[in-house]
Design a protein around this motif. Structure first.
Motif, PDB file in Angstrom:
ATOM      1  N   MET A  72      35.947  41.111  33.151  1.00 35.75           N
ATOM      2  CA  MET A  72      35.129  40.727  34.191  1.00 35.75           C
ATOM      3  C   MET A  72      34.348  42.077  34.385  1.00 35.75           C
ATOM      4  N   THR A  73      33.487  42.209  34.945  1.00 37.07           N
ATOM      5  CA  THR A  73      32.474  43.279  34.781  1.00 37.07           C
ATOM      6  C   THR A  73      32.183  43.664  36.234  1.00 37.07           C
ATOM      7  N   ILE A 127      22.012  44.436  33.979  1.00 37.71           N
ATOM      8  CA  ILE A 127      21.951  43.165  33.591  1.00 37.71           C
ATOM      9  C   ILE A 127      21.772  42.971  31.916  1.00 37.71           C
ATOM     10  N   ALA A 128      22.586  44.233  31.033  1.00 43.24           N
ATOM     11  CA  ALA A 128      21.631  44.011  29.407  1.00 43.24           C
ATOM     12  C   ALA A 128      23.696  44.160  29.015  1.00 43.24           C
ATOM     13  N   ALA A 129      24.464  45.048  29.824  1.00 45.72           N
ATOM     14  CA  ALA A 129      25.364  45.568  29.230  1.00 45.72           C
ATOM     15  C   ALA A 129      26.452  43.601  30.321  1.00 45.72           C
ATOM     16  N   ALA A 130      26.384  43.558  31.260  1.00 44.12           N
ATOM     17  CA  ALA A 130      26.523  41.940  32.129  1.00 44.12           C
ATOM     18  C   ALA A 130      26.155  40.942  30.161  1.00 44.12           C
ATOM     19  N   GLU A 131      25.553  40.899  30.527  1.00 47.86           N
ATOM     20  CA  GLU A 131      24.793  39.897  29.334  1.00 47.86           C
ATOM     21  C   GLU A 131      26.283  39.985  28.252  1.00 47.86           C
ATOM     22  N   GLN A 132      25.874  41.007  27.448  1.00 43.66           N
ATOM     23  CA  GLN A 132      25.860  41.950  26.400  1.00 43.66           C
ATOM     24  C   GLN A 132      27.685  40.518  26.042  1.00 43.66           C
ATOM     25  N   LEU A 133      28.656  40.889  27.361  1.00 42.45           N
ATOM     26  CA  LEU A 133      30.527  41.428  27.528  1.00 42.45           C
ATOM     27  C   LEU A 133      30.194  39.149  27.492  1.00 42.45           C
ATOM     28  N   ARG A 134      29.176  38.668  28.458  1.00 40.60           N
ATOM     29  CA  ARG A 134      29.281  37.367  28.595  1.00 40.60           C
ATOM     30  C   ARG A 134      29.370  37.071  27.566  1.00 40.60           C
ATOM     31  N   THR A 135      28.363  37.284  26.469  1.00 41.22           N
ATOM     32  CA  THR A 135      28.040  36.282  24.850  1.00 41.22           C
ATOM     33  C   THR A 135      29.881  37.030  24.770  1.00 41.22           C
ATOM     34  N   TYR A 136      30.686  37.702  24.176  1.00 41.97           N
ATOM     35  CA  TYR A 136      31.847  38.623  24.077  1.00 41.97           C
ATOM     36  C   TYR A 136      32.799  37.221  23.898  1.00 41.97           C
ATOM     37  N   ALA A 137      32.101  37.323  25.351  1.00 39.74           N
ATOM     38  CA  ALA A 137      33.805  36.519  25.908  1.00 39.74           C
ATOM     39  C   ALA A 137      33.231  35.112  25.813  1.00 39.74           C
ATOM     40  N   ASN A 138      31.935  34.428  25.580  1.00 39.97           N
ATOM     41  CA  ASN A 138      31.156  33.048  25.265  1.00 39.97           C
ATOM     42  C   ASN A 138      31.537  32.727  23.164  1.00 39.97           C
ATOM     43  N   ILE A 163      31.878  41.175  38.932  1.00 40.86           N
ATOM     44  CA  ILE A 163      32.159  40.545  40.335  1.00 40.86           C
ATOM     45  C   ILE A 163      31.273  42.292  41.389  1.00 40.86           C
ATOM     46  N   TYR A 164      31.741  41.908  42.692  1.00 40.14           N
ATOM     47  CA  TYR A 164      29.690  42.600  43.313  1.00 40.14           C
ATOM     48  C   TYR A 164      30.784  43.246  44.213  1.00 40.14           C
ATOM     49  N   SER A 165      32.564  43.184  44.476  1.00 36.59           N
ATOM     50  CA  SER A 165      33.266  43.632  45.574  1.00 36.59           C
ATOM     51  C   SER A 165      34.875  44.122  45.350  1.00 36.59           C
ATOM     52  N   VAL A 166      35.119  44.521  45.610  1.00 41.87           N
ATOM     53  CA  VAL A 166      37.048  45.168  46.188  1.00 41.87           C
ATOM     54  C   VAL A 166      37.045  43.265  45.893  1.00 41.87           C
ATOM     55  N   GLU A 167      37.388  42.816  47.225  1.00 44.74           N
ATOM     56  CA  GLU A 167      37.421  41.840  47.354  1.00 44.74           C
ATOM     57  C   GLU A 167      37.249  40.394  46.618  1.00 44.74           C
ATOM     58  N   GLU A 168      36.286  40.787  46.247  1.00 44.88           N
ATOM     59  CA  GLU A 168      36.071  39.629  44.569  1.00 44.88           C
ATOM     60  C   GLU A 168      36.469  39.921  43.945  1.00 44.88           C
ATOM     61  N   VAL A 215      38.338  45.023  32.603  1.00 48.46           N
ATOM     62  CA  VAL A 215      37.245  45.292  33.990  1.00 48.46           C
ATOM     63  C   VAL A 215      36.509  46.470  33.355  1.00 48.46           C
ATOM     64  N   ASP A 216      34.896  46.165  33.543  1.00 50.45           N
ATOM     65  CA  ASP A 216      34.151  47.341  32.328  1.00 50.45           C
ATOM     66  C   ASP A 216      33.386  47.500  33.952  1.00 50.45           C
ATOM     67  N   MET A 217      33.993  48.627  34.051  1.00 53.29           N
ATOM     68  CA  MET A 217      33.231  49.618  35.263  1.00 53.29           C
ATOM     69  C   MET A 217      31.669  49.960  34.994  1.00 53.29           C
ATOM     70  N   ALA A 218      30.969  49.758  35.620  1.00 55.64           N
ATOM     71  CA  ALA A 218      30.204  51.053  35.620  1.00 55.64           C
ATOM     72  C   ALA A 218      29.814  52.334  34.932  1.00 55.64           C
ATOM     73  N   GLY A 219      28.903  52.583  34.377  1.00 59.58           N
ATOM     74  CA  GLY A 219      29.220  53.542  33.709  1.00 59.58           C
ATOM     75  C   GLY A 219      27.736  54.868  34.937  1.00 59.58           C
ATOM     76  N   HIS A 220      28.488  55.768  35.120  1.00 60.10           N
ATOM     77  CA  HIS A 220      27.756  57.143  36.005  1.00 60.10           C
ATOM     78  C   HIS A 220      28.281  58.370  35.655  1.00 60.10           C
ATOM     79  N   SER A 221      27.403  58.887  35.668  1.00 59.58           N
ATOM     80  CA  SER A 221      27.107  60.936  35.706  1.00 59.58           C
ATOM     81  C   SER A 221      27.731  61.553  36.542  1.00 59.58           C
ATOM     82  N   PRO A 222      28.679  62.543  36.049  1.00 61.09           N
ATOM     83  CA  PRO A 222      29.735  62.594  36.989  1.00 61.09           C
ATOM     84  C   PRO A 222      29.305  63.511  38.388  1.00 61.09           C
TER      85      PRO A 222
END
Length: 409
Positions: A247-248, A254-265, A274-279, A295-302
């Motif tokens: 999951m991501t 978008i590139a990160a999600a597509e990269q992980l999708r390629t590996y999954a394939n 996933i866009y929310s906690v419910e999903e 689950v790949d979480m979004a990278g972010h600055s501290p």
């Protein structure tokens, strides 16, 4: 310090023997094949000999796992889709030492490190020697040689970018055990053992007991989280034959999600954005019969509180009966001060583990020890290249300590 060897058919059996005798809080120092002695020993099946250590006043480190053999069938496919990561150049450390005078000392240190493991296996202990009959000038010369050796160890650690505070602590602990006329080998063995115990055991991802183990990967941008997840997923899927779902929550790139999708394939495993906690909760319910959900979480600055709050919502959004863990992915090329700033921003996460990437892009590994001592978090994996699934391994404290003390790789 207790150091003992155990021999059994497998590493697991030998470790079990050690735990039965010494307790859970042991550190594996070395693992090797051991054939039985005797004229026809070579005809008998090799056993596994495990050397363990236990520091009687310490009991903080969780368990480790053995590295699995590598799967080769899909390597070429992975190499075609893996993307090269950028190189982050570090500022060189200040060099104010007399390197010409230390070259001979360093060669001596490397030579001694090459024989150190066999010495430890023999349970080297500092032996009290009887009062020496040497003259006072000779005794003074021995003291000077020991001080020179201690300084060499300190400088070697600092050159490998171990923070001066931690290098000083290690030397101070060693000096407490230094006795008159103690051979250099014993002093070096003492430092080696203490540093391994400071690292503790590796804490790789292991299968849950009842429900899927949900593993979150967090960290700053550009450290290689997505590629690292693909490597771990391939190890589980190809080598251990586990059921893995990807999951991501990184909907910003978008590139990160597509990269992980390629590996999954390629791995033929399910993938979901996933866009929310419910999903996230719905996805976990859909994959309840799987071994791992990565689950790949979004990278972010501290310094970005909004993304940090979003991440915390995902991490705290699962039911309590769902087994989960968090791995903070960091680059070994990042400056120590920046790493401290990054890890401080994750203080609210309970019991996370650390993965270090890009070890192939640096020649110094002091930050591995620095972050272990600064955070208290266990180290799980290291990566040393972009090739999936090859360039990843479970963290090896013995090898890392040897490199920090100037030994050969």
């Amino acid at each position: 310090m207790i150091i003992k060897k155990y021999t059994a058919k497998t590493e697991e059996e030998a470790v079990a023997q050690a735990k039965a005798e010494l307790g859970e809080n042991i550190v594996v120092m070395n693992v090797k094949a051991a054939r039985k002695k005797g004229l026809f020993g070579f005809l008998k099946k090799a056993q596994t000999e495990v050397t363990v250590a236990k520091e009687e006043e310490s009991g903080r480190y969780p368990g480790a796992a053995k590295k699995a053999p590598e799967e080769t069938s899909l390597r070429e496919t992975f190499r075609q889709v893996a993307k090269a990561a950028g190189m982050e150049k570090e500022e060189p450390a200040e060099e104010k030492r007399d390197y010409n005078a230390r070259e001979e000392d360093h060669s001596l240190l490397v030579e001694k490190l090459d024989t150190l493991q066999s010495m430890i296996e023999k349970k080297l202990q500092a032996e009290e020697e009887e009062p020496s009959k040497d003259s006072e000038p000779e005794a003074q010369e021995e003291d000077n040689e020991m001080m020179r050796f201690i300084k060499l160890l300190y400088n070697t650690m600092v050159d490998n970018e171990v923070d001066e505070k931690y290098a000083g602590q290690i030397i101070d602990e060693m000096e407490k055990n230094v006795k008159p006329n103690l051979p250099f080998d014993h002093a070096l063995a003492d430092v080696y053992q203490k540093m391994i115990l400071k690292f503790g055991k590796a804490v790789p991802i292991e299968k849950g007991t009842k429900t899927p183990r949900v593993v979150f990967f967090v960290g700053p941008t550009g450290v290689g989280k997505t590629t690292t997840i693909a490597k771990i997923a391939s190890k589980f899927r190809l080598e251990q034959k586990k059921k893995v779902a990807l999951m991501t929550a990184d909907t910003y790139r978008i590139a990160a999600a597509e990269q992980l999708r390629t590996y999954a394939n390629i791995l033929e495993v399910p993938f979901r954005v996933i866009y929310s906690v419910e999903e996230l909760r719905d996805g976990v319910q859909d994959f309840m019969d799987y071994d791992f959900i990565l689950v790949d979480m979004a990278g972010h600055s501290p310094n970005n509180p909004t993304l940090r709050d979003d991440m915390n919502a995902f991490l705290g959004g699962l039911d309590k009966d769902i087994e989960k863990e968090v791995h903070l992915v960091l680059s070994a090329t990042t400056k120590y001060k920046d790493l401290v700033n990054i890890t401080n921003s994750y203080d609210g996460i309970e019991d996370y583990k650390i993965i270090f990437t890009k070890l192939d892009e640096t020649t110094t590994f002091g930050n591995l020890l620095n972050l272990k001592l600064h955070t208290g978090a266990g180290l799980s994996y290291i990566t040393c290249g972009q090739n999936v699934p090859d360039d990843i391994e479970v963290f090896n404290p013995q090898k890392t300590v040897k490199q920090l003390l100037g030994g050969r790789k």
